[in-house]
Scaffold this active site. Structure first.
Site, mmCIF file in Angstrom:
data_model
loop_
_atom_site.group_PDB
_atom_site.id
_atom_site.type_symbol
_atom_site.label_atom_id
_atom_site.label_comp_id
_atom_site.label_asym_id
_atom_site.label_seq_id
_atom_site.Cartn_x
_atom_site.Cartn_y
_atom_site.Cartn_z
ATOM 1 N N LYS A 43 -13.702 -3.208 -2.783
ATOM 2 C CA LYS A 43 -14.729 -1.702 -2.667
ATOM 3 C C LYS A 43 -13.784 -0.792 -3.275
ATOM 4 O O LYS A 43 -13.857 0.521 -3.414
ATOM 5 C CB LYS A 43 -14.347 -1.410 -1.720
ATOM 6 C CG LYS A 43 -15.614 -2.330 -0.246
ATOM 7 C CD LYS A 43 -15.960 -2.155 0.749
ATOM 8 C CE LYS A 43 -14.314 -3.406 1.761
ATOM 9 N NZ LYS A 43 -15.082 -3.356 2.611
ATOM 10 N N LYS A 72 0.838 -0.982 0.077
ATOM 11 C CA LYS A 72 -0.189 -0.573 -0.475
ATOM 12 C C LYS A 72 0.606 0.772 -0.032
ATOM 13 O O LYS A 72 0.229 2.152 -0.567
ATOM 14 C CB LYS A 72 -0.880 -0.219 1.246
ATOM 15 C CG LYS A 72 -2.215 -0.868 1.355
ATOM 16 C CD LYS A 72 -2.777 -1.193 2.517
ATOM 17 C CE LYS A 72 -4.273 -1.802 1.873
ATOM 18 N NZ LYS A 72 -5.164 -1.847 2.909
ATOM 19 N N LYS A 77 -10.218 -9.719 -8.128
ATOM 20 C CA LYS A 77 -11.501 -10.033 -7.086
ATOM 21 C C LYS A 77 -12.363 -9.073 -6.929
ATOM 22 O O LYS A 77 -11.724 -7.715 -7.401
ATOM 23 C CB LYS A 77 -10.881 -10.284 -5.488
ATOM 24 C CG LYS A 77 -10.451 -11.283 -5.279
ATOM 25 C CD LYS A 77 -10.145 -11.539 -3.676
ATOM 26 C CE LYS A 77 -9.456 -10.533 -2.870
ATOM 27 N NZ LYS A 77 -8.932 -10.585 -1.606
#
Length: 321
Positions: free
Chosen positions: A192, A108, A189
């Site tokens: 969100k 990240k 996948k």
């Protein structure tokens, strides 16, 4: 046996979250199991306060609507004193090298000129979540296993340094759940954070939006409805969703479907049938502020009672209080 699972309000809840986690929690919840909205974890990257607050309420309402027991639910920030106090003790137990080695921090933080310090330290907050509540088992996928190992390391180090306070948890693979892929890109996948909104079915999407997203789902040019994840990932994704919503195998779900149009329509209707009662109950809970607030307050009080003595023991062992 105490198990702990959480979900972060980093975006609107989608079909993958529901089939892969929330529905399973409702079906498998046992005495002592705990489920929480990890809203503090949503602050490691830039966030909008109003959206965080509304997303937290939405997740709590969805979990209740899906059937997760109210007495096993709480919101992380409602116990901010408890979680932050233990996080500080564990930060004083953890080393910089251990925090820096966390894979998600590397992923990240990659390519960013500046990252929040919380992105480095949030695995310690996660360890506090686990240890504060006496968790024995943490259902966890491979992407989070490293964090459970850190929690084990910190529990053992704290216990050996200051005295036995914490249960040493263990990570366990969760029961097999539906594997839901992005409708627009079945190689990844459903997420969100996806930039392609048409590929993500949100739990609170209106029925016409759900149908439109499935009509636009990526398939292939083979024209054959069969379950072949490697050769036909888009078709396989639809079959897995259909199977999860109807309680059959993907191979069985393919039987009798002669075209991709039939497959998409059948999957959309199965999803709407599965989500319909949850959507309706969620809307009722979000509209009834008093009921949702009462459930939230009661959950916080129960969680506080469960973890209070353990926190006090940890503070005392470390020479505080």
């Amino acid at each position: 046996m105490t198990r702990l699972s959480g979900i972060t309000p980093s975006g609107d809840i989608h079909l993958g979250n529901y089939l892969g986690a929330v529905r399973r929690w409702a079906a498998e919840a046992g005495p002592g199991d705990l489920y929480f909205v990890s809203d503090l974890h949503a602050m490691t990257l830039a966030h909008e306060p109003k959206r965080l607050r509304s997303g937290t309420r939405q997740l709590l309402a969805v979990m209740l609507a899906a059937g997760v027991p109210a007495d096993s639910l709480f919101v992380q920030s409602d116990l901010v004193r408890e979680h932050m106090a233990l996080t500080w003790l564990l930060e004083c137990t953890c080393t910089f090298g251990e925090a820096q080695r966390m894979i998600q921090f590397k992923e990240k933080g990659a390519g960013r000129e500046s990252v929040r310090l919380s992105l480095l330290t949030y695995p310690v907050l996660m360890a506090a979540d686990i240890l504060l509540h006496g968790t024995e088992e943490v259902p966890v996928g491979e992407d989070q296993r490293q964090h459970v190992e850190l929690a084990r390391t910190l529990a053992q180090r704290f216990n050996s340094t200051y005295g036995e306070v914490f249960v040493v948890p263990r990570g366990v693979l969760p029961a097999a759940a539906a594997r839901v892929r992005d409708l627009a890109d079945p190689t990844r996948k459903m997420s969100k954070s996806s930039a392609e909104g048409n590929g993500v079915v949100y739990l609170l999407d209106p029925p016409e939006v759900v149908r439109r997203k499935f009509r636009r789902a990526v398939t292939d040019n083979l024209g054959e409805v069969r379950y072949d994840p490697e050769g036909q990932p888009g078709v396989a994704n639809l079959l897995e969703i259909l199977a999860a919503c109807t309680g059959v195998t993907p191979e069985r779900a393919a039987a009798g479907l002669g075209s991709y149009r039939e497959l998409k329509e059948a999957t959309a209707e199965a999803v709407l049938a599965e989500l319909g009662p949850v959507r309706e109950r969620t809307a009722e809970l979000l509209a009834d502020t008093a009921e949702l607030d009462a459930v939230r307050a009661a959950g916080a009080e129960l969680a506080r009672e469960r973890c209070g003595k353990r926190l006090d023991a940890a503070l005392a062992a470390a020479g505080l209080g």
